[in-house]
Design a protein around this motif. Structure first.
Motif, PDB file in Angstrom:
ATOM      1  N   TYR A  40      -7.948   1.679  -2.692  1.00 33.21           N
ATOM      2  CA  TYR A  40      -7.778   0.267  -2.309  1.00 33.21           C
ATOM      3  C   TYR A  40      -9.138  -0.302  -1.920  1.00 33.21           C
ATOM      4  O   TYR A  40      -9.472  -0.386  -0.743  1.00 33.21           O
ATOM      5  CB  TYR A  40      -6.778   0.154  -1.153  1.00 33.21           C
ATOM      6  N   ARG A  46       0.835  -1.205   0.000  1.00 33.01           N
ATOM      7  CA  ARG A  46       0.000   0.000   0.000  1.00 33.01           C
ATOM      8  C   ARG A  46       0.871   1.256   0.000  1.00 33.01           C
ATOM      9  O   ARG A  46       0.561   2.234  -0.681  1.00 33.01           O
ATOM     10  CB  ARG A  46      -0.946   0.013   1.201  1.00 33.01           C
ATOM     11  N   TRP A  97      -9.259  -3.259   0.759  1.00 29.94           N
ATOM     12  CA  TRP A  97      -8.396  -3.189   1.940  1.00 29.94           C
ATOM     13  C   TRP A  97      -9.120  -3.723   3.164  1.00 29.94           C
ATOM     14  O   TRP A  97     -10.251  -3.344   3.472  1.00 29.94           O
ATOM     15  CB  TRP A  97      -7.933  -1.754   2.170  1.00 29.94           C
TER      16      TRP A  97
END
Length: 203
Positions: free
Chosen positions: A120, A104, A123
């Motif tokens: 993301y 990330r 995530w």
């Protein structure tokens, strides 16, 4: 509406990222796949470019291959990302990473350098990976294992389909069910967003 470029490996993570983005009304304007000059195949899974292009064609999303070298990978990615930002009026780049902070951080730094938002959509945390795998299978996507780390999984897992039997077997292993650390890699060949199956491709 944001114009999003999606980092695309051809596997379940990037496919599920596309699924999540699409289902929440986001617009993915291109798929981005890196191809090192050293191999001529995709960086993520060492996959043939024709198979990745076939996925994009079935999804009806433009495919952009970023040709790079291992030594200049990030610089090459950034240069091409800036070009795509202009070409597609991209506002953000999305990644299929799920919980590895180092991945990330790299993506965030890349996006920052290109003055884009980093997204993301998957995530989560390590404990949610079995459920993530179940969501992928239950969503109706079809994928097969194309590569395994043979120190962690038997070589005869290559070719296995991701289904309920796979979920049961992987849940009994002491590793990430989603293969987030490279335990196994997949190729998605059909599913809700695909217009046609792309499993059997003549190379």
């Amino acid at each position: 509406m944001k114009q999003i470029a999606l980092s695309w490996s051809g596997g379940k993570d990037s496919c599920m990222a596309l699924h999540e983005l699409t289902n929440t009304g986001k617009k993915v304007v291109c798929l981005v796949t890196t191809v090192p000059q050293e191999t001529g195949k995709t960086f993520a899974h060492n996959e043939d470019m024709k198979k990745i292009k076939a996925q994009a064609d079935s999804l009806e999303i433009p495919m952009e291959f970023i040709h790079c070298t291992y030594d200049t990978y990030t610089d090459d990615f950034l240069k091409e990302l800036k070009r795509l930002k202009t070409k597609y009026k991209v506002d953000a780049i999305a990644f299929g990473d799920m919980y590895l902070d180092g991945h990330r951080e790299w993506g965030q730094n890349l996006a920052d350098a290109a003055e884009l938002e980093a997204v993301y959509p998957l995530w989560s945390n390590r404990s949610g990976m079995l459920q993530a795998l179940k969501r992928f299978v239950d969503a109706g996507y079809k994928a097969e294992v194309i590569k395994v780390r043979e120190d962690l999984l038997p070589s005869n897992w290559v070719g296995r389909l991701l289904d309920d039997h796979f979920i049961k077997d992987i849940s009994e292993k002491d590793l990430c069910p989603m293969g987030e650390s490279g335990e196994y890699h997949t190729f998605v060949y059909d599913g809700p967003l695909f217009n046609k199956e792309v499993k059997n491709i003549t190379l």
